[in-house]
Design an enzyme around this catalytic site. Structure first.
Site, PDB file in Angstrom:
ATOM      1  N   GLY A  77      46.982  46.408  44.466  1.00 38.57           N
ATOM      2  CA  GLY A  77      47.067  45.594  45.319  1.00 38.57           C
ATOM      3  C   GLY A  77      47.005  44.514  45.199  1.00 38.57           C
ATOM      4  N   ARG A  78      47.013  42.497  46.085  1.00 41.73           N
ATOM      5  CA  ARG A  78      46.741  42.099  45.417  1.00 41.73           C
ATOM      6  C   ARG A  78      45.683  40.913  45.814  1.00 41.73           C
ATOM      7  NH1 ARG A  78      53.340  40.643  45.424  1.00 41.73           N
ATOM      8  NH2 ARG A  78      52.760  38.485  44.036  1.00 41.73           N
ATOM      9  N   TYR A  79      45.545  40.146  46.536  1.00 40.69           N
ATOM     10  CA  TYR A  79      43.920  38.760  46.651  1.00 40.69           C
ATOM     11  C   TYR A  79      43.845  39.375  48.424  1.00 40.69           C
ATOM     12  CZ  TYR A  79      44.127  36.076  42.704  1.00 40.69           C
ATOM     13  OH  TYR A  79      43.972  35.072  41.088  1.00 40.69           O
ATOM     14  N   TYR A  81      41.138  38.765  51.692  1.00 39.36           N
ATOM     15  CA  TYR A  81      40.102  37.736  51.601  1.00 39.36           C
ATOM     16  C   TYR A  81      39.156  38.772  53.004  1.00 39.36           C
ATOM     17  CZ  TYR A  81      36.238  35.267  55.017  1.00 39.36           C
ATOM     18  OH  TYR A  81      35.555  35.055  55.423  1.00 39.36           O
ATOM     19  N   HIS A  82      37.931  38.742  52.217  1.00 41.33           N
ATOM     20  CA  HIS A  82      36.106  39.745  52.877  1.00 41.33           C
ATOM     21  C   HIS A  82      34.986  38.396  53.896  1.00 41.33           C
ATOM     22  CE1 HIS A  82      38.201  43.029  52.555  1.00 41.33           C
ATOM     23  NE2 HIS A  82      38.430  43.392  51.293  1.00 41.33           N
ATOM     24  N   ILE A 148      45.296  47.667  53.810  1.00 40.45           N
ATOM     25  CA  ILE A 148      44.952  48.809  52.616  1.00 40.45           C
ATOM     26  C   ILE A 148      45.074  48.233  51.597  1.00 40.45           C
ATOM     27  CG2 ILE A 148      45.745  50.647  52.727  1.00 40.45           C
ATOM     28  CD1 ILE A 148      45.006  50.695  55.509  1.00 40.45           C
ATOM     29  N   GLY A 149      43.591  48.826  50.855  1.00 42.69           N
ATOM     30  CA  GLY A 149      44.350  48.733  49.711  1.00 42.69           C
ATOM     31  C   GLY A 149      43.149  49.970  48.958  1.00 42.69           C
ATOM     32  N   GLY A 160      39.760  51.572  50.903  1.00 42.76           N
ATOM     33  CA  GLY A 160      39.859  51.938  52.060  1.00 42.76           C
ATOM     34  C   GLY A 160      40.925  51.235  52.431  1.00 42.76           C
ATOM     35  N   CYS A 178      47.537  39.156  50.421  1.00 46.51           N
ATOM     36  CA  CYS A 178      48.512  40.455  49.627  1.00 46.51           C
ATOM     37  C   CYS A 178      49.433  40.161  48.998  1.00 46.51           C
ATOM     38  CB  CYS A 178      48.592  41.630  51.052  1.00 46.51           C
ATOM     39  SG  CYS A 178      47.429  41.536  51.696  1.00 46.51           S
TER      40      CYS A 178
END
Length: 223
Positions: A77-79, A81-82, A148-149, A160, A178
């Site tokens: 995947g890409r960027y 945020y969490h 999802i990643g 996950g 994403c």
């Protein structure tokens, strides 16, 4: 039909914020231990302090305002945020015992989260060509509520999903989430649903056996 082996999977629900780099190191260690037969499979539910993570397909042009730490995650995947108010599910499962099918795994993770959100009262769906969990925002437009990643090493999964319970949605504006510019992000809170992490974890657990059943060929995996 044989029973689903949920008892072999450790379920860890953490209410404290775990720094992303610490979680990544712990996840990699657990992945290796599972692959070597030294540890049980694990589902780890947690939250992170604010962080941007870069997947293997991340494009630097999509990092618009790096106001938080940026960490290379090693997942697909890409960027992304969490941050606080977002529930993260790290899945360390042995696909040697559960079908050896990465596409089925990703599809089943999506289905697990979609079914859980449906139980809560939020209709969600997959979108063709766009990995993730999608729903209708308060303005009627389609928006992402979950990401999802994943990564698979020695047939043991890592990373996950994430689901937006009540994060600060302005934090997503530092990236193109994403890599998808034309759709926004939303949360349970924005949709009028007040749900804490413990209640959400319980809803996930209620659907866990169905998820494992899909991986083990005892339920629908692919459309």
């Amino acid at each position: 039909m044989s029973a689903i082996r949920t008892e072999n999977v450790e379920w860890l629900s953490c209410l404290d914020q775990v720094p992303y780099r610490d979680a990544l190191a712990a996840m990699e260690a657990r992945n290796a231990a599972i692959a070597e037969g030294r540890a049980r499979e694990q589902v780890w539910l947690l939250e992170h302090p604010p962080v941007y993570t870069a997947g293997t397909s991340a494009d630097g042009a999509e990092l618009l305002d790096p106001r938080f730490e940026v960490v290379e995650a090693g997942r697909g995947g890409r960027y992304t945020y969490h941050g606080p108010g977002q529930r993260i599910g790290y899945l360390m499962l042995d696909l040697k015992e559960r079908g050896r099918d990465v596409r089925c795994f990703v599809h089943s993770v999506e289905g697990w989260v979609i079914a859980t959100l449906g139980d809560i009262g939020v209709e969600c769906w997959r979108a063709e060509g766009r990995i993730g969990i999608w729903t209708k925002d308060i303005d009627g437009r389609e928006a992402k509520i979950g990401a999802i990643g994943v990564r698979v090493r020695r047939w043991v999964t890592m990373h996950g999903f994430s689901v937006n319970l009540s994060p600060d949605l302005s934090h997503f504006t530092g990236i193109v989430p994403c890599g998808i510019e034309e759709f926004g992000v939303t949360s349970l809170k924005k949709l009028g649903i007040d749900m804490g992490p413990q209640e959400f974890d319980k809803a996930l657990h209620n659907r866990f056996e169905d998820f494992l059943g899909a991986l083990e060929g005892k339920g629908e995996c692919l459309p």
